[in-house]
Each structure stands twice: as C-alpha cells, then as structure tokens.
Design a protein around this motif. Structure first.
Motif, PDB file in Angstrom:
ATOM      1  N   LEU A 165     -37.956 -16.563 -38.395  1.00  0.00           N
ATOM      2  CA  LEU A 165     -37.123 -15.525 -39.211  1.00  0.00           C
ATOM      3  C   LEU A 165     -36.909 -14.511 -38.091  1.00  0.00           C
ATOM      4  O   LEU A 165     -36.250 -13.688 -38.023  1.00  0.00           O
ATOM      5  CB  LEU A 165     -37.729 -15.061 -40.371  1.00  0.00           C
ATOM      6  CG  LEU A 165     -37.651 -16.172 -41.529  1.00  0.00           C
ATOM      7  CD1 LEU A 165     -38.579 -15.375 -42.897  1.00  0.00           C
ATOM      8  CD2 LEU A 165     -36.116 -16.454 -41.920  1.00  0.00           C
ATOM      9  N   ASP A 166     -37.962 -14.272 -37.305  1.00  0.00           N
ATOM     10  CA  ASP A 166     -38.071 -13.008 -36.399  1.00  0.00           C
ATOM     11  C   ASP A 166     -37.169 -13.524 -35.145  1.00  0.00           C
ATOM     12  O   ASP A 166     -36.433 -12.529 -34.656  1.00  0.00           O
ATOM     13  CB  ASP A 166     -39.505 -13.142 -35.539  1.00  0.00           C
ATOM     14  CG  ASP A 166     -39.412 -11.872 -34.624  1.00  0.00           C
ATOM     15  OD1 ASP A 166     -39.176 -10.583 -34.998  1.00  0.00           O
ATOM     16  OD2 ASP A 166     -39.932 -12.105 -33.665  1.00  0.00           O
ATOM     17  N   VAL A 167     -37.042 -14.699 -34.849  1.00  0.00           N
ATOM     18  CA  VAL A 167     -36.099 -14.886 -33.706  1.00  0.00           C
ATOM     19  C   VAL A 167     -34.630 -14.734 -34.431  1.00  0.00           C
ATOM     20  O   VAL A 167     -33.854 -14.172 -33.563  1.00  0.00           O
ATOM     21  CB  VAL A 167     -36.231 -16.715 -33.447  1.00  0.00           C
ATOM     22  CG1 VAL A 167     -35.075 -17.146 -32.398  1.00  0.00           C
ATOM     23  CG2 VAL A 167     -37.433 -16.903 -32.632  1.00  0.00           C
ATOM     24  N   LEU A 168     -34.322 -15.337 -35.486  1.00  0.00           N
ATOM     25  CA  LEU A 168     -33.003 -14.943 -36.212  1.00  0.00           C
ATOM     26  C   LEU A 168     -32.817 -13.494 -36.180  1.00  0.00           C
ATOM     27  O   LEU A 168     -31.707 -13.059 -36.054  1.00  0.00           O
ATOM     28  CB  LEU A 168     -32.949 -15.940 -37.317  1.00  0.00           C
ATOM     29  CG  LEU A 168     -32.852 -17.326 -37.260  1.00  0.00           C
ATOM     30  CD1 LEU A 168     -33.033 -18.018 -38.728  1.00  0.00           C
ATOM     31  CD2 LEU A 168     -32.013 -17.807 -36.242  1.00  0.00           C
ATOM     32  N   MET A 169     -33.861 -12.685 -36.517  1.00  0.00           N
ATOM     33  CA  MET A 169     -33.634 -11.262 -36.776  1.00  0.00           C
ATOM     34  C   MET A 169     -33.182 -10.689 -35.227  1.00  0.00           C
ATOM     35  O   MET A 169     -32.431  -9.802 -35.276  1.00  0.00           O
ATOM     36  CB  MET A 169     -34.926 -10.560 -37.173  1.00  0.00           C
ATOM     37  CG  MET A 169     -34.822  -9.205 -37.520  1.00  0.00           C
ATOM     38  SD  MET A 169     -35.977  -8.471 -38.399  1.00  0.00           S
ATOM     39  CE  MET A 169     -36.018  -9.440 -40.175  1.00  0.00           C
TER      40      MET A 169
END
Length: 128
Positions: free
Chosen positions: A101-105
C-alpha cells in the motif's frame, strides 16, 4: 456501411501497441523502463501489458524505479501485484500489505485512496 478508415486506424494502433509491448518485454530492464516512459501513448502501452508480464517487469526494473509506471498501471495490474505479494500460504500478511500500500501510495496517492474507497474497501478495512 462500416467506416473502414476508422477501423484501420484502430487496428493500426493495436498492432503498434502489440509490437511495442513485445519489444519492451525483450529489452534490458533499464531500457524497457525508458522506452515505456518515452512512449507518447505510455498509459495505453502500460495497460496493454499482461498482468503477469507487468509483475515480472516491475521486479526486473526494481519497484522504486518502476513507480512512474505503477502510476500508469491499470486496476487489474494493481490487483495482480497485491495478489502476488501479500499472501503467505492462505493468509494475508499485514506487513506485506502495508508495504505494498505504501508503494502504491508513492506511485499515486490520490488514485490509491480513490481505488481503495470505491473498489477495494475490503482491503482498506482489513488493513485498518
């Protein structure tokens, strides 16, 4: 009578995307990344890459270098990445989910929030 000129234009674009996609998937990762970013119709090109090939290319290039391409990815490509990365046998790894989720954020925060709230609320609720 069908408009054959319009059909020929669309058919030509599809053929171009197919050829470009095949060419990119055969390149060295760094060159593939540059070719995607330099493509005038880069979003269409990215969306034309099958999810499995997209996933492999992402890891070949390196996740953080691939962020601009992740921002262009389709929802199906995002789904595939999460499906491949967050499961440990038959359970979701909260740590892996948080990481991805951090990567996609980092790739596209507004889109991630919209996607989670409108399409994958189950993931947001599970993570929270």
């Amino acid at each position: 009578m069908p408009d054959t000129k319009k059909f020929d234009v669309v058919s030509g674009k599809i053929s171009h995307m197919r050829a470009k996609r095949i060419e990119i998937l055969r390149m060295e990762p760094e060159k593939a990344l540059a070719a995607i970013i330099d493509e005038p119709e880069s979003v269409a090109l990215v969306h034309s890459i099958p999810e499995e090939d997209f996933f492999i290319l992402m890891h070949d290039v390196g996740v953080h270098d691939f962020l601009p391409v992740l921002a262009m990815a389709s929802d199906k490509q995002w789904e595939h990445i999460l499906d491949m990365e967050i499961w440990e046998t038959d359970r979701v790894s909260i740590a892996s989910l948080g990481k991805w989720l951090d990567v996609l954020m980092q790739a596209d925060a507004p889109r991630l929030v919209k996607w989670l709230m409108e399409t994958r609320l189950d993931i947001a609720e599970f993570y929270l």
